[in-house]
Scaffold this active site. Structure first.
Site, short mmCIF file in Angstrom:
data_model
loop_
_atom_site.label_atom_id
_atom_site.label_comp_id
_atom_site.label_asym_id
_atom_site.label_seq_id
_atom_site.Cartn_x
_atom_site.Cartn_y
_atom_site.Cartn_z
N ASP A 150 0.88 -1.27 -0.03
CA ASP A 150 -0.01 0.09 0.14
C ASP A 150 0.82 1.30 -0.21
O ASP A 150 1.31 1.55 1.06
CB ASP A 150 -0.81 0.16 1.35
CG ASP A 150 -1.67 1.20 1.12
OD1 ASP A 150 -2.01 1.65 0.35
OD2 ASP A 150 -2.38 1.41 2.20
N LYS A 166 1.42 7.99 0.52
CA LYS A 166 2.12 8.17 1.95
C LYS A 166 3.34 8.68 1.92
O LYS A 166 4.18 8.56 0.98
CB LYS A 166 2.22 6.49 2.27
CG LYS A 166 0.88 6.03 2.72
CD LYS A 166 0.99 4.48 3.14
CE LYS A 166 -0.28 3.65 3.60
NZ LYS A 166 -1.36 4.36 4.40
N ASP A 191 0.22 -4.98 4.75
CA ASP A 191 -1.39 -4.40 4.46
C ASP A 191 -1.97 -5.74 3.90
O ASP A 191 -3.40 -5.41 3.61
CB ASP A 191 -1.25 -3.16 3.56
CG ASP A 191 -2.31 -2.35 3.74
OD1 ASP A 191 -2.84 -2.65 5.10
OD2 ASP A 191 -2.63 -1.49 2.86
N ARG A 208 -10.98 -0.60 2.06
CA ARG A 208 -12.61 -0.58 2.30
C ARG A 208 -13.31 -0.78 1.00
O ARG A 208 -14.16 -1.43 0.66
CB ARG A 208 -13.03 0.53 3.04
CG ARG A 208 -12.83 1.98 2.18
CD ARG A 208 -13.00 3.13 3.37
NE ARG A 208 -11.83 3.14 4.21
CZ ARG A 208 -11.61 4.06 5.01
NH1 ARG A 208 -12.88 5.11 5.27
NH2 ARG A 208 -10.52 4.28 5.87
#
Ligand code: BES
Ligand code: MN
Ligand code: ZN
Length: 497
Positions: A268, A275, A286, A349
């Site tokens: 990720d 990030k 992740d 999600r």
């Protein structure tokens, strides 16, 4: 490490481990040894004011009368508190002290001091289980011999226990569970240059030899099914996204079906909402939710659980390239609900939304539990000790938490509330993928709830616990395999005939 069980018998040489209660009471094998060595144990205990606190050890080399033995006394704390969880910790502590003593093998007398509540067979199998869990190290990429050697502990443990057949039988089941935990730990530890979605799918396929039916969907199939939310996360990566469906039908045809769903983001970066560089390497784990699901499927199938369990993992890599999704994009999920992607780093999600919808559409499960390293916010709330549990069904949450207690995995029930649900509304679509700053783990759970269709569901945010930066009683640093044991226990407690 090879673990075996035998009827108690003092070996002629080598390391011998005996237990001592917190009140200074020796186990019966300890007493026998004390006599054989003309009181060497009691003298050493006095000299060191050794009281047998939990995990405390005292080593006697070559005592008079038994010069070929080295005796390791291990404290268990108050005998009445010696339950199976503590016995696991004692087993792990024994493993650790044998490692630091450089012992290659040992005879471990699994005889509790007077007043322990654990039966002998339970004690022995639990000690063996604890030692086995503590034995894990990830040395696949260590080539320097000295560094590799430092990671190796004892290679053989023999548990001395009256009625060894019963202990051996119990341990056989526990050994399968430990295999599941270790499998999850191996997957989570693997670096992401190797651990692509396809590599993960190949690992899942290994479960076929345990009798698990394994199916893999590629990107084209997922697109056809309308999984645009999941596919969008992977579209900035050269690695093709995958979904793996694992089915274990150990139960009766009409028995209930448990489904376990995992977030499997193999790396990720955050995507276009990239990030910061510091600590980004943590994002190899992740896919921890998928690791939990795959490890639990392994444990459940290997011990031939009489239950019907389905595991589904969504495997994607979240990268920022010219084809990556953008903040402001709107995607239509498999459920038909549209999602405005405000932040491409809230990708888990999106993956779970389609994986959960697919699972309940296709399999009509009686219960759905998802696992995900979903939010940094859960770490702010619960630190690195507890996982956060959300559920649309309190009875289900209670059962999961109880299973966690039985195996020693800490799970905290967090709230869902319409007030939080509102916070992911947006004028441009049915929902957006992030809420406001506060309660970030809750709004993430609210997002997932919109894809449950009222099926009894629980969501476990394991971002804080999938990896440990410190040594734990039963685990070396690194991937923990969190919730493999809890899920095995949950199935055992509630869904096994
Ligand atoms: N994988 C991260 C969550 C995470 C953070 C797991 C640290 C393990 C350790 C997740 O995809 C993420 O980036 N979440 C964001 C959500 C935010 C953009 C709403 C977060 O928590 O910052
Ligand atoms: Mn992210
Ligand atoms: Zn993530």
């Amino acid at each position: 490490m090879k673990i075996s069980f035998a009827e108690p018998k003092l070996p002629a040489n080598g390391f011998v481990v005996v237990l001592m209660g917190g009140d200074g009471e020796l186990s019966s094998s300890g007493k026998t040894l004390d006599k054989a060595t003309k009181g060497a144990l009691s003298r050493a205990v006095d000299a060191r004011s050794f009281v047998g606190k939990k995990g405390e050890t005292l080593t006697l080399y070559a005592p008079a009368g038994r010069e070929k033995l080295n005796i390791v006394l291990v404290g268990v704390g108050a005998a009445k508190d010696l339950d199976t969880l503590r016995a696991q910790e004692i087993g792990a502590a024994i493993y650790k002290s044998l490692s630091s003593l450089g012992a290659d093998s040992a005879a471990v007398f699994a005889e509790a001091p007077r007043g322990a509540k654990t039966k002998t067979a339970d004690l022995a199998s639990a000690m063996a289980f604890g030692a086995r869990l503590r034995d894990y190290s990830y040395d696949k990429y260590i080539t320097y011999a000295d560094a590799k050697a430092r990671l190796v502990g004892p290679t053989r443990l023999q548990l001395m226990v009256k009625g060894s057949a019963a202990a051996r039988k119990q341990f056989k089941e526990l050994d399968h569970i430990a295999d599941g935990v270790d499998f999850a730990r191996d997957l989570v530890s693997e670096p992401s240059n190797v651990k692509t979605p396809k590599w993960m799918a190949a690992q899942c396929r290994k479960l076929a030899k345990l009798g698990v039916k394994v199916e893999v969907l590629g990107e084209a199939q997922m697109k056809k099914l309308g999984m645009n939310a999941l596919v969008a996360v992977g579209q900035g990566s050269v690695q093709e996204s995958q979904m793996v469906i694992m089915r274990w039908n150990g139960g009766a045809k009409d028995a209930k079906t448990v489904s376990l769903i995992g977030k499997g983001v193999t790396f990720d970066t955050g995507g276009i909402s990239i990030k910061p560089a510091g600590g980004m390497e943590d994002m190899i784990w992740d896919m921890g939710g998928a690791g939990t699901v795959i490890g639990a499927m392994h444990a459940i199938a290997a011990r031939k659980a009489k239950a019907n369990v389905i595991g589904v993992v969504g495997l994607v890599e979240n990268m920022p390239d010219g084809n990556a999704q953008r903040p402001g994009d709107i995607v239509t999920s498999m459920s038909g609900q549209t999602i405005e992607v405000i932040n491409t780093d809230a990708e888990g999600r999106l993956v779970l939304a389609d994986a959960m919808w697919y699972t309940q559409k296709r399999f009509k499960p009686d219960v759905m539990i998802d696992f995900a390293t979903l939010t940094g916010a859960i770490m702010v709330a619960l630190g690195r000790e507890y996982s956060g549990l959300y559920a649309n069904d309190d009875a289900l949450a209670d059962k999961i938490i109880a299973a966690g207690k039985t195996v020693g995995e800490k799970i905290w029930h967090m709230p869902l509330d319409d007030a939080f649900d509102k916070q992911i509304n947006t004028p441009r679509a049915d929902m957006k993928n992030v809420g406001p700053r506060w309660g970030g783990s809750i709004t993430a759970a609210q997002f997932l709830q919109r894809f449950t269709n009222d099926v009894p569901w629980a969501h476990m945010d394991i971002a804080g616990v999938a990896w440990s930066d410190k040594e734990l009683p039963l685990m070396s640093k690194g991937a923990s395999g969190f919730a493999v044991r809890a899920m095995d226990q949950f199935v055992r407690d509630n869904y096994e005939s």
